[in-house]
Design an enzyme around this catalytic site. Structure first.
Site, PDB file in Angstrom:
ATOM      1  N   GLN A 179       0.812  -1.212   0.000  1.00  0.00           N
ATOM      2  CA  GLN A 179       0.000   0.000   0.000  1.00  0.00           C
ATOM      3  C   GLN A 179       0.844   1.260   0.000  1.00  0.00           C
ATOM      4  OE1 GLN A 179       0.866  -1.598   2.647  1.00  0.00           O
ATOM      5  NE2 GLN A 179       0.598  -0.484   4.545  1.00  0.00           N
ATOM      6  N   GLY A 180       2.152   1.139   0.280  1.00  0.00           N
ATOM      7  CA  GLY A 180       3.040   2.287   0.174  1.00  0.00           C
ATOM      8  C   GLY A 180       3.314   3.029   1.453  1.00  0.00           C
ATOM      9  N   ARG A 194      -5.153   2.093   9.236  1.00  0.00           N
ATOM     10  CA  ARG A 194      -4.581   2.844  10.346  1.00  0.00           C
ATOM     11  C   ARG A 194      -3.128   3.262  10.178  1.00  0.00           C
ATOM     12  NH1 ARG A 194      -1.421  -0.152  13.402  1.00  0.00           N
ATOM     13  NH2 ARG A 194      -1.709   1.134  15.242  1.00  0.00           N
ATOM     14  N   GLN A 195      -2.390   2.690   9.218  1.00  0.00           N
ATOM     15  CA  GLN A 195      -0.955   2.915   9.244  1.00  0.00           C
ATOM     16  C   GLN A 195      -0.533   4.337   8.857  1.00  0.00           C
ATOM     17  OE1 GLN A 195       1.263   1.451  10.682  1.00  0.00           O
ATOM     18  NE2 GLN A 195       0.706  -0.694  10.898  1.00  0.00           N
ATOM     19  N   ALA A 242      -3.531  14.111   7.073  1.00  0.00           N
ATOM     20  CA  ALA A 242      -3.888  12.898   6.329  1.00  0.00           C
ATOM     21  C   ALA A 242      -4.770  11.950   7.138  1.00  0.00           C
ATOM     22  CB  ALA A 242      -2.634  12.170   5.878  1.00  0.00           C
ATOM     23  N   LYS A 243      -5.600  11.212   6.410  1.00  0.00           N
ATOM     24  CA  LYS A 243      -6.349  10.075   6.950  1.00  0.00           C
ATOM     25  C   LYS A 243      -5.998   8.859   6.110  1.00  0.00           C
ATOM     26  CE  LYS A 243     -10.592  11.840   6.775  1.00  0.00           C
ATOM     27  NZ  LYS A 243     -12.046  12.010   7.091  1.00  0.00           N
ATOM     28  N   GLY A 244      -6.459   7.692   6.541  1.00  0.00           N
ATOM     29  CA  GLY A 244      -6.173   6.466   5.809  1.00  0.00           C
ATOM     30  C   GLY A 244      -7.184   6.198   4.707  1.00  0.00           C
ATOM     31  N   GLY A 297      -7.777   2.567   3.158  1.00  0.00           N
ATOM     32  CA  GLY A 297      -7.600   1.148   2.870  1.00  0.00           C
ATOM     33  C   GLY A 297      -8.933   0.530   2.524  1.00  0.00           C
ATOM     34  N   GLU A 298      -9.593  -0.030   3.536  1.00  0.00           N
ATOM     35  CA  GLU A 298     -10.916  -0.622   3.315  1.00  0.00           C
ATOM     36  C   GLU A 298     -11.938   0.354   2.726  1.00  0.00           C
ATOM     37  OE1 GLU A 298      -9.345  -2.964   6.964  1.00  0.00           O
ATOM     38  OE2 GLU A 298      -9.099  -0.971   6.099  1.00  0.00           O
TER      39      GLU A 298
END
Length: 335
Positions: free
Chosen positions: A48-49, A89-90, A284-286, A288-289
């Site tokens: 995901q980078g 979350r990362q 920033a926010k995540g 992913g899902e």
């Protein structure tokens, strides 16, 4: 006959572990006397980078290029725990830990530099393009590497360790109040599909996706994350069917458990809304899902728009669609 339809799907998603469970990430940062820096974090980059984001954060703070930053991650023998690569979350959690750590090391660097340059306060020192010096005074600048080397010779090691904990609280079972997740991500997608009424086959022609990402630290990665999420969502909606029998998986190979290939991925237009999240690293926010969640609803709604049937179990296989079409036809004839 082939019929086309358009559907919309929306989603909101609470990132992190949730419900007040301690959601903690940690990071180490060291500024070296060759003008580079190292980040150590337990976060696993599964494609995901996230490692690129951590390098960008440190480079931004120190006035360096990303190639000057070395990120060591996911080594349980050497890196601090940064939690799982899950729950979107990362970037948010570990990104905050990395930002706190590099700023801590930077404070010590600026304090030392202010003394070396006889500058009244560290606020008068800035970092830019691999150099450090006094703001507004070109005569008092030097390569960052030289300053850090000087600091090391005087016993100053620019190493820091920091942790970041997500801001969430458990839900009170009596009042129903609380902040179980933080922050929330939002998105909506539109899907255009073509349904073959004779075979039940669905072809997704186009997906337009719009997502709230806080601040996009790496716009190219954001677009890639959205495209990947859409592809996963298509598999969830149309193909992926895990068959179990007495606890055993009956279709453990990709020949029988189908996922989208490059030929199944439609035209994807990705857009993102940038409204900085005040608690995130640089806002920033995540993502992913959240990138895959609206896809399913958009595709199922588009099928309904095309052929007038509501699929209520996933995946929406040709068999289910043909069965629903026949049932709808029979009910209409009875009326």
């Amino acid at each position: 006959m082939k019929k086309r339809g358009i559907g919309l799907g929306c989603a909101w998603y609470g990132t992190g572990y949730g419900n007040g469970f301690p959601d903690v990430s940690s990071a180490f940062v060291e500024i070296h006397d060759d003008g580079s820096a190292t980040v150590l974090t337990g976060a696993v980059d599964v494609g995901q980078g996230s490692n690129s984001i951590y390098a960008q954060i440190v480079a931004e703070e120190l006035g360096l290029e990303t190639q000057d930053i070395c990120v060591y991650s996911a080594d349980t023998d050497a890196t601090p725990d940064s939690g799982t690569t899950a729950a979107t979350r990362q970037t948010y959690n570990t990104g905050n830990a990395v930002l706190k750590a590099v700023r801590q090391a930077k404070v010590r660097l600026l304090d030392y530099a202010a003394h070396e340059f006889s500058c009244p306060t560290p606020e008068g020192i800035e970092l830019k393009a691999g150099y450090i010096g006094v703001k507004g005074d070109p005569s008092r600048w030097m390569p960052l590497a030289d300053m850090v080397f000087k600091a090391r010779l005087h016993g100053e090691r620019l190493i820091s360790a920091e942790s970041s904990t997500a801001r969430s609280t458990p839900v009170d079972l009596e009042s129903g109040q609380g902040a179980p997740y933080w922050p929330y991500a939002y998105g909506c997608q539109m899907a255009e599909v073509e349904v073959d009424t004779e075979t039940g086959m669905v072809r997704v022609l186009k997906v337009v996706a719009v997502h709230d990402v806080g601040k996009a630290l790496n716009p190219t990665q954001v677009e890639g994350q959205i495209a990947g999420g859409v592809a996963q969502g298509l598999g969830f909606a149309l193909l992926e069917d895990l068959e179990l029998q007495e606890g055993r998986i009956k279709n453990p190979a990709f020949s029988s458990y189908l996922i989208p290939t490059a030929l199944d991925v439609p035209s994807i237009e990705a857009f993102f809304v940038e409204e900085a999240e005040e608690t995130g690293p640089y806002g920033a926010k995540g993502l992913g899902e959240p990138a895959m969640l609206p896809t399913v609803a958009a595709v199922i709604n588009a099928i309904d728009d095309a052929v007038g049937v509501r699929i209520t179990s996933l995946p929406a296989t040709p068999e289910k669609i043909l069965s629903a079409i026949r049932k709808e036809k029979e009910e209409l004839e009875e009326k």
